[in-house]
Design a protein around this motif. Structure first.
Motif, short mmCIF file in Angstrom:
data_model
loop_
_atom_site.label_atom_id
_atom_site.label_comp_id
_atom_site.label_asym_id
_atom_site.label_seq_id
_atom_site.Cartn_x
_atom_site.Cartn_y
_atom_site.Cartn_z
N LEU A 131 0.86 10.87 -4.15
CA LEU A 131 -0.47 10.91 -3.67
C LEU A 131 -0.99 9.42 -3.01
CD1 LEU A 131 -2.70 12.64 -6.43
CD2 LEU A 131 -2.92 12.93 -3.95
N ALA A 132 -0.59 8.38 -3.74
CA ALA A 132 -0.84 6.98 -3.40
C ALA A 132 -0.08 6.93 -2.19
CB ALA A 132 -0.14 6.07 -4.64
N GLU A 133 1.42 7.29 -1.76
CA GLU A 133 1.72 6.76 -0.71
C GLU A 133 1.16 7.59 0.43
OE1 GLU A 133 5.86 8.17 -1.81
OE2 GLU A 133 6.25 5.98 -1.41
N ARG A 134 0.52 9.02 0.36
CA ARG A 134 -0.11 9.67 1.20
C ARG A 134 -1.27 8.94 1.65
NH1 ARG A 134 -1.22 15.27 -0.70
NH2 ARG A 134 1.00 14.84 -1.62
N ARG A 162 -1.99 5.94 1.62
CA ARG A 162 -1.71 4.63 1.84
C ARG A 162 -2.27 3.60 0.89
NH1 ARG A 162 -0.08 4.30 7.27
NH2 ARG A 162 -0.94 2.28 7.83
N ALA A 163 -2.42 3.96 -0.38
CA ALA A 163 -3.05 3.35 -1.45
C ALA A 163 -2.49 1.80 -1.76
CB ALA A 163 -3.44 4.07 -2.63
N PHE A 164 -1.23 1.83 -1.46
CA PHE A 164 -0.56 0.61 -1.97
C PHE A 164 -1.02 -0.66 -0.71
CE2 PHE A 164 2.82 3.46 -3.66
CZ PHE A 164 2.37 3.17 -5.15
N LEU A 165 -1.22 -0.30 0.42
CA LEU A 165 -1.39 -1.19 1.37
C LEU A 165 -2.70 -1.56 1.08
CD1 LEU A 165 -0.53 0.34 4.62
CD2 LEU A 165 0.94 -0.95 2.97
N ARG A 166 -3.83 -1.04 0.65
CA ARG A 166 -5.11 -1.31 0.36
C ARG A 166 -4.94 -1.96 -0.87
NH1 ARG A 166 -8.45 3.67 0.43
NH2 ARG A 166 -6.60 4.43 1.47
N ALA A 167 -4.06 -1.60 -1.88
CA ALA A 167 -4.42 -2.20 -3.33
C ALA A 167 -3.57 -3.75 -3.15
CB ALA A 167 -3.31 -1.54 -4.40
N PHE A 168 -2.65 -3.95 -2.53
CA PHE A 168 -2.10 -5.14 -2.33
C PHE A 168 -2.34 -5.96 -0.98
CE2 PHE A 168 1.18 -2.70 -4.66
CZ PHE A 168 1.10 -3.29 -5.72
N ARG A 169 -3.30 -5.40 -0.43
CA ARG A 169 -3.93 -6.21 0.95
C ARG A 169 -2.99 -6.43 1.91
NH1 ARG A 169 -9.06 -9.10 -2.16
NH2 ARG A 169 -9.85 -7.29 -3.08
#
Ligand SMILES: [Zn+2]
Length: 99
Positions: free
Chosen positions: A65-68, A70-77
């Motif tokens: 879900l996180a990959e779909r 793109r949550a990591f990009l947001r979380a790590f800016r």
């Protein structure tokens, strides 16, 4: 304005974090902390790595879900792609009794 009894207890409940996959708030202790090392997302198994962290339920479904999203990009800016394969390997390689 008085805070006694149950309210007081509630204020001191375990800290909560939001899973970057399913966006459900969960006790921090039940979430896997992730950190970014260069272009990789890695599990912070001891909770000691420095820097910005993201929280994830330790399940492959939440990772996907996180990959779909793109949550990591947001979380790590960061703007660029991140490689979460080490998180996936961790989740798939260490089945654990969640319940
Ligand atoms: Zn989740």
């Amino acid at each position: 304005m008085r805070r006694h009894g149950k309210l007081e207890y509630g204020c001191h409940a375990a800290p909560q974090r939001t899973c970057v996959g399913c966006r459900v708030r969960t006790a921090k202790s039940e979430l896997l902390r992730l950190v970014r090392v260069e272009d990789q997302v890695v599990p912070d198994l001891r909770g000691q790595l420095p820097g910005r962290g993201a929280s994830l339920h330790p399940t492959v479904s939440c990772l996907e879900l996180a990959e779909r999203r793109r949550a990591f990009l947001r979380a790590f800016r960061v703007p660029g792609p991140l490689d979460a394969s080490r998180v996936r390997a961790h989740l798939e390689g260490e089945p654990r009794n969640v319940m």
